[in-house]
Write an enzyme that holds these catalytic residues in place. Sequence first.
Site, PDB file in Angstrom:
ATOM      1  N   HIS A  56      25.503  70.974  36.080  1.00 34.65           N
ATOM      2  CA  HIS A  56      26.244  71.708  36.832  1.00 34.65           C
ATOM      3  C   HIS A  56      27.178  71.151  38.028  1.00 34.65           C
ATOM      4  CE1 HIS A  56      23.988  75.724  35.895  1.00 34.65           C
ATOM      5  NE2 HIS A  56      24.316  75.058  34.680  1.00 34.65           N
ATOM      6  N   GLU A  58      27.726  71.660  41.048  1.00 34.71           N
ATOM      7  CA  GLU A  58      27.328  71.911  42.509  1.00 34.71           C
ATOM      8  C   GLU A  58      25.874  71.053  42.677  1.00 34.71           C
ATOM      9  OE1 GLU A  58      28.380  76.094  41.389  1.00 34.71           O
ATOM     10  OE2 GLU A  58      27.680  74.332  40.349  1.00 34.71           O
ATOM     11  N   CYS A  86      24.125  78.558  41.277  1.00 32.14           N
ATOM     12  CA  CYS A  86      22.960  79.153  40.541  1.00 32.14           C
ATOM     13  C   CYS A  86      21.716  79.043  41.200  1.00 32.14           C
ATOM     14  CB  CYS A  86      22.839  79.045  39.151  1.00 32.14           C
ATOM     15  SG  CYS A  86      22.407  77.185  38.951  1.00 32.14           S
ATOM     16  N   CYS A  89      21.272  75.116  41.342  1.00 35.46           N
ATOM     17  CA  CYS A  89      22.133  74.552  42.435  1.00 35.46           C
ATOM     18  C   CYS A  89      22.098  74.847  43.824  1.00 35.46           C
ATOM     19  CB  CYS A  89      23.562  75.001  41.831  1.00 35.46           C
ATOM     20  SG  CYS A  89      24.005  74.320  40.322  1.00 35.46           S
TER      21      CYS A  89
END
Length: 158
Positions: A56, A58, A86, A89
């Site tokens: 991801h 992030e 999420c 993250c």
Amino acid sequence: MTQPDDETLLRHSFEVAKRAQADGCHPFGATLAGPDGAVLMEQGNGFLPDHDMTGHAERILASRASIKYGSAFLADCTLYSSAEPCAMCAGAIYWSGIGRVVYGMSEHDLKAITGNHAENPTLDLPCRTVFAAGQRMVEVVGPLLAEEARALHEGAWV
């Protein structure tokens, strides 16, 4: 609280997300801004080439920032994300020491778009909930420019 450059810097993360999608990845992007609002780094989704489910934007950005800058500096920085971080993250952002997050579309809305897509089994858990379980405060602003953020995902999850 929203700051003057939040929309501009958030839109920068949208452009990063568009570039990620153009490169064949999922349409997610993140930007790290320093205390003065200058862009320090950016990161698109890192699912490809290895099909890394933890790639991801992030999470990768938080790891890179932690290595380069350290938590004392990052406490005064803002991570701008095209979608709400999420739980994974948010954990990475918390552990890196980043002090502020501004995001576009909510995790709840992302789940409505992706459904149970195998490449994005979205956790409907607000990042504020993850940060609230920590021992230091992470300021959160969002959703912001949610419709623009949502548009990034049109046709991406078929």
